[in-house]
Design an enzyme around this catalytic site. Sequence first.
Site, PDB file in Angstrom:
ATOM      1  N   ARG A  14      22.756   0.195  17.286  1.00  0.00           N
ATOM      2  CA  ARG A  14      22.205   0.147  15.927  1.00  0.00           C
ATOM      3  C   ARG A  14      22.686  -1.174  15.198  1.00  0.00           C
ATOM      4  O   ARG A  14      22.028  -1.542  14.284  1.00  0.00           O
ATOM      5  CB  ARG A  14      23.231   1.248  15.146  1.00  0.00           C
ATOM      6  CG  ARG A  14      22.921   1.314  13.558  1.00  0.00           C
ATOM      7  CD  ARG A  14      23.400   2.357  13.040  1.00  0.00           C
ATOM      8  NE  ARG A  14      24.543   3.008  13.068  1.00  0.00           N
ATOM      9  CZ  ARG A  14      25.381   2.574  12.963  1.00  0.00           C
ATOM     10  NH1 ARG A  14      25.643   1.335  12.101  1.00  0.00           N
ATOM     11  NH2 ARG A  14      26.951   2.896  13.334  1.00  0.00           N
TER      12      ARG A  14
ATOM     13  N   ASP B 285       5.259 -11.720   2.350  1.00  0.00           N
ATOM     14  CA  ASP B 285       4.666 -10.738   3.236  1.00  0.00           C
ATOM     15  C   ASP B 285       3.430 -11.080   4.165  1.00  0.00           C
ATOM     16  O   ASP B 285       2.418 -11.395   3.530  1.00  0.00           O
ATOM     17  CB  ASP B 285       4.264  -9.568   2.451  1.00  0.00           C
ATOM     18  CG  ASP B 285       3.826  -8.133   3.403  1.00  0.00           C
ATOM     19  OD1 ASP B 285       3.321  -8.345   4.484  1.00  0.00           O
ATOM     20  OD2 ASP B 285       4.046  -7.184   2.790  1.00  0.00           O
TER      21      ASP B 285
ATOM     22  N   LYS C  24       1.224  -3.246  12.196  1.00  0.00           N
ATOM     23  CA  LYS C  24      -0.013  -3.961  11.997  1.00  0.00           C
ATOM     24  C   LYS C  24      -0.465  -4.786  13.079  1.00  0.00           C
ATOM     25  O   LYS C  24      -0.484  -4.373  14.471  1.00  0.00           O
ATOM     26  CB  LYS C  24      -0.098  -4.407  10.722  1.00  0.00           C
ATOM     27  CG  LYS C  24       0.432  -3.640   9.477  1.00  0.00           C
ATOM     28  CD  LYS C  24      -0.379  -2.227   9.210  1.00  0.00           C
ATOM     29  CE  LYS C  24       0.525  -1.119   8.414  1.00  0.00           C
ATOM     30  NZ  LYS C  24       0.956  -2.042   7.260  1.00  0.00           N
TER      31      LYS C  24
ATOM     32  N   TYR D 108       1.698  -4.924  -1.732  1.00  0.00           N
ATOM     33  CA  TYR D 108       1.800  -3.477  -1.094  1.00  0.00           C
ATOM     34  C   TYR D 108       2.327  -2.429  -1.980  1.00  0.00           C
ATOM     35  O   TYR D 108       3.589  -2.398  -2.457  1.00  0.00           O
ATOM     36  CB  TYR D 108       2.394  -3.935   0.222  1.00  0.00           C
ATOM     37  CG  TYR D 108       2.395  -2.429   1.055  1.00  0.00           C
ATOM     38  CD1 TYR D 108       1.220  -2.063   1.576  1.00  0.00           C
ATOM     39  CD2 TYR D 108       3.633  -2.033   1.508  1.00  0.00           C
ATOM     40  CE1 TYR D 108       1.266  -1.014   2.459  1.00  0.00           C
ATOM     41  CE2 TYR D 108       3.829  -0.949   2.157  1.00  0.00           C
ATOM     42  CZ  TYR D 108       2.658  -0.392   2.639  1.00  0.00           C
ATOM     43  OH  TYR D 108       2.573   0.771   3.540  1.00  0.00           O
TER      44      TYR D 108
HETATM   45  C1  PLP Z   1       1.826  -1.493   6.164  1.00  0.00           C
HETATM   46  C2  PLP Z   1       2.488  -2.708   5.363  1.00  0.00           C
HETATM   47  C3  PLP Z   1       3.877  -2.733   4.895  1.00  0.00           C
HETATM   48  C4  PLP Z   1       4.617  -1.400   5.350  1.00  0.00           C
HETATM   49  O1  PLP Z   1       5.112  -1.538   6.596  1.00  0.00           O
HETATM   50  P1  PLP Z   1       5.339  -0.188   7.562  1.00  0.00           P
HETATM   51  O2  PLP Z   1       5.544  -0.697   8.553  1.00  0.00           O
HETATM   52  O3  PLP Z   1       4.317   0.727   7.137  1.00  0.00           O
HETATM   53  O4  PLP Z   1       6.808   0.212   6.839  1.00  0.00           O
HETATM   54  C5  PLP Z   1       4.198  -3.717   4.076  1.00  0.00           C
HETATM   55  N1  PLP Z   1       3.295  -4.674   3.787  1.00  0.00           N
HETATM   56  C6  PLP Z   1       1.829  -4.784   4.155  1.00  0.00           C
HETATM   57  C7  PLP Z   1       1.256  -5.655   3.700  1.00  0.00           C
HETATM   58  C8  PLP Z   1       1.317  -3.840   4.829  1.00  0.00           C
HETATM   59  O5  PLP Z   1       0.212  -3.494   5.412  1.00  0.00           O
END
Ligand code: PLP
Length: 387
Positions: free
Chosen positions: A53, A179, A204, A107
């Site tokens: 963890r 991000d 992603k 997001y």
């Molecule tokens: C999907 C996404 C997130 C969140 O990610 P998770 O893995 O679903 O928690 C954050 N920012 C963007 C731009 C995303 O497409």
Amino acid sequence: MSKANKQQIYSGLNSKAVHAGTQRDHFGGVNTPVQPSTAIEYLNESGSVPYPRNFTIPNHEAVATKIAALEGGEAALVLATGMSAISTGILSAVQSGQHILMQSNIYGGTRAFVDILRWKHDIRVTLIDRMTPEELDSNMTGDTALVYMESPTNPLLDIIDISSVCTWAKDNRILTMIDNTFASPVNQQPLKLGCDIIMHSATKYMGGHSDLMAGALIGKNDFIERCRTLSSVYGMSLNAVDLSLLERSLKTIVLRVQKQNSNAMEIAQWLSKHPLIAKVHYPGLSSHPGHEIAAKQMSGFGGMMSFELSGNDTSFRDAFLRSLSMISVATSLGGIESTMTIPAQTSHSLLTPEERNAMGIHDMLIRFSIGIEDAEDLIQDLERALL
Ligand SMILES: *Cc1c(COP(=O)(O)O)cnc(C)c1O
């Protein structure tokens, strides 16, 4: 000495994707073995008491090293989801009573976290429509500790001038966090543009096969150490099996994303000439308002776009989506398979139609995540569905 410990003599992104961080097993196998043990002997020379963890396992170290190398950062932390990277990164950068300047079209999950920051952490957040030095200037306070941004954005692919925001923030001694999920490190490396902290939803493009969830934070050693401490307590670490899957996926990220870039460019050009398409939002098109800045700060325009079907008959939209054969209508993005979503039904479903229209998210808008299939086949699928 094992190969993994030899001095690293490569510099290209593909070489880093394949080799950085690999911890070979004692048979000389070329891959990092999966080591899922949660009970780990601790009477050894190192003196540390390992527990997964706390992000101590070799599978974490291997992936974190690779991701740091891909973004050109000192250190990285790999977490259970993108949202755990966002919450850990923000809470490690900002204290109660401080203030955040955040882009308004972020997001949806990040927007939901803003409410938690306000109500549970006494952190003030100002949402800003245009991330320009002038707007930032007029909204900053004496307590502003972080500027948070996203580029390109979801689903309209708006582009922020990252280096101008970072220069402004440095001048004002404010941290910057971005991000970088949509671009991936293949197309955009924000640390080189002056950004302090990068986060990814590794669910992603990093995972890339729509079969795992993970998140990543990249930054300076001391900041990542703070994130590790916080998220160990919150329990946001990722298990060895998914870490191993992510490590394997990252080896092909450059190949995948470059193919997605070239497919997307070809498809965006094709769609923009089609009589039943009213508008295409893709930063690679010279008609896109952010094209020039994107060309300056990105090395590829990415595999994400959105487009609007002509008119406002949602039954035409639904018939189009149902007629697609290879392209799936599915949530998430960044996988090797092409997928579409209707933002009005998914990411922006909680807003009223008026709020959506004000943001430019119309009912006929479709978000398109382009995969690595052959561009001709994708175009044929679109062409048939648009008949
Ligand atoms: C999907 C996404 C997130 C969140 O990610 P998770 O893995 O679903 O928690 C954050 N920012 C963007 C731009 C995303 O497409």
